[in-house]
Motif scaffolding. Structure first.
Motif, mmCIF file in Angstrom:
data_model
loop_
_atom_site.group_PDB
_atom_site.id
_atom_site.type_symbol
_atom_site.label_atom_id
_atom_site.label_comp_id
_atom_site.label_asym_id
_atom_site.label_seq_id
_atom_site.Cartn_x
_atom_site.Cartn_y
_atom_site.Cartn_z
ATOM 1 N N LYS A 179 10.090 -4.094 2.224
ATOM 2 C CA LYS A 179 10.477 -5.306 1.252
ATOM 3 C C LYS A 179 11.593 -5.026 0.104
ATOM 4 O O LYS A 179 12.088 -5.783 -0.445
ATOM 5 N N GLU A 180 11.397 -3.681 -0.390
ATOM 6 C CA GLU A 180 12.277 -3.271 -1.448
ATOM 7 C C GLU A 180 13.633 -3.109 -0.947
ATOM 8 O O GLU A 180 14.001 -2.758 0.125
ATOM 9 N N LYS A 181 14.585 -3.382 -1.892
ATOM 10 C CA LYS A 181 15.891 -3.261 -1.816
ATOM 11 C C LYS A 181 16.498 -1.846 -1.453
ATOM 12 O O LYS A 181 17.174 -1.646 -0.577
ATOM 13 N N SER A 182 15.884 -1.035 -1.943
ATOM 14 C CA SER A 182 16.083 0.441 -1.556
ATOM 15 C C SER A 182 15.667 1.208 -0.611
ATOM 16 O O SER A 182 15.644 2.434 -0.129
ATOM 17 N N ALA A 183 14.770 0.319 0.247
ATOM 18 C CA ALA A 183 13.883 0.839 1.200
ATOM 19 C C ALA A 183 14.838 1.609 2.380
ATOM 20 O O ALA A 183 15.855 1.197 2.864
ATOM 21 N N ASP A 184 14.209 2.734 2.847
ATOM 22 C CA ASP A 184 14.853 3.619 3.769
ATOM 23 C C ASP A 184 14.210 3.106 5.163
ATOM 24 O O ASP A 184 13.327 3.563 5.676
ATOM 25 N N LEU A 185 14.887 2.075 5.737
ATOM 26 C CA LEU A 185 14.293 1.521 6.885
ATOM 27 C C LEU A 185 14.341 2.356 7.977
ATOM 28 O O LEU A 185 13.422 2.164 8.846
#
Length: 249
Positions: free
Chosen positions: A134-140
């Motif tokens: 859910k974090e903007k900087s997430a490394d999906l």
């Protein structure tokens, strides 16, 4: 040559694997330091079975010893892949059926003589993935990927996350995640689950797919042994090609 990082016996087509060995044959014939070529290839090839063959088939071991060791390595890898694919199948069944994640974890743990990690830690780590995405900087691509190269404990956590997410948000909520999954097996199964396929049908279908995939991998491993030994024995390129063609329709 095929890029080393793309080599994956479980998933690559037989024709691509044959092309890899034929390319190696050309390098073997064109360079004086043939052994050096093999050593460099083995050092930079992450595919475990191919790397093992490069280390054993081109040394001083006799053919029968090479074949015996290759057979042992083959069975070890196939057993590991079977277990990992089975973990994926259990998770996909859980996603499609809305199963309690704790029940799913118990099912997955039963595939080991001892659980890869204790239950509380598994749920804590799976919950951490739920929060991290859910974090903007997430490394999906890293957080959401599932593949057979992951360690058992890491794979269990990833799969448990998918089961928890489906339980909380509904299986359709997983659709955006499919693009980040490198395992064709898990990606296909998750796509079917998201599309609403019945859990029992999905489990039976994936069971057959798993068996076919492992059967194909076994044939590709045998092809690799035969082609590696043909190259070591300095057969003509046409004869190495004929070896490959014996495995093709």
């Amino acid at each position: 040559m095929t890029k080393n990082r793309d080599l994956d016996i479980l998933e690559m087509p037989l024709e691509a694997l044959a092309a890899y060995w034929l390319s190696l044959k050309k390098l073997w014939d064109s360079k004086k330091g043939a052994r050096k070529v093999i050593d460099e290839e083995a050092a930079h090839t992450p595919e475990p079975y191919i790397s093992f063959l490069l280390q054993t088939a081109f040394g001083e071991l006799g053919e029968q010893r090479v074949r015996k060791l290759a057979r042992i390595k083959r069975e070890s890898l196939l057993a590991d892949w079977r277990r990992k694919i089975e973990l994926m199948r259990l998770a996909l069944y859980a996603v499609a059926s809305g199963e309690n994640p704790r029940v799913t974890l118990i099912r997955m743990d039963s595939r080991f003589h001892a659980p890869p990690m204790d239950e509380r830690r598994a749920f804590d780590l799976a919950g951490a993935v739920f929060t991290a995405i859910k974090e903007k900087s997430a490394d999906l691509p890293t957080l959401l990927d599932v593949n057979h190269k992951q360690t058992h404990d890491r794979l269990v956590v990833k799969l448990l996350f998918y089961v928890i997410h489906a339980r909380r948000e509904g299986r359709q909520s997983l659709a955006p995640f499919i693009q980040f999954i490198r395992s064709p097996y898990f990606a296909e199964g998750l796509s079917l689950a998201v599309d609403g396929f019945d859990a029992d049908f999905l489990a039976n279908h994936l069971d057959r797919v798993r068996n076919e995939a492992l059967g194909d991998a076994r044939r590709k491993m045998q092809l690799s042994v035969d082609m590696a030994l043909a190259i070591r024995d300095k057969l003509d390129y046409s004869d190495v090609l004929l070896t490959a063609q014996a495995y093709m329709l």
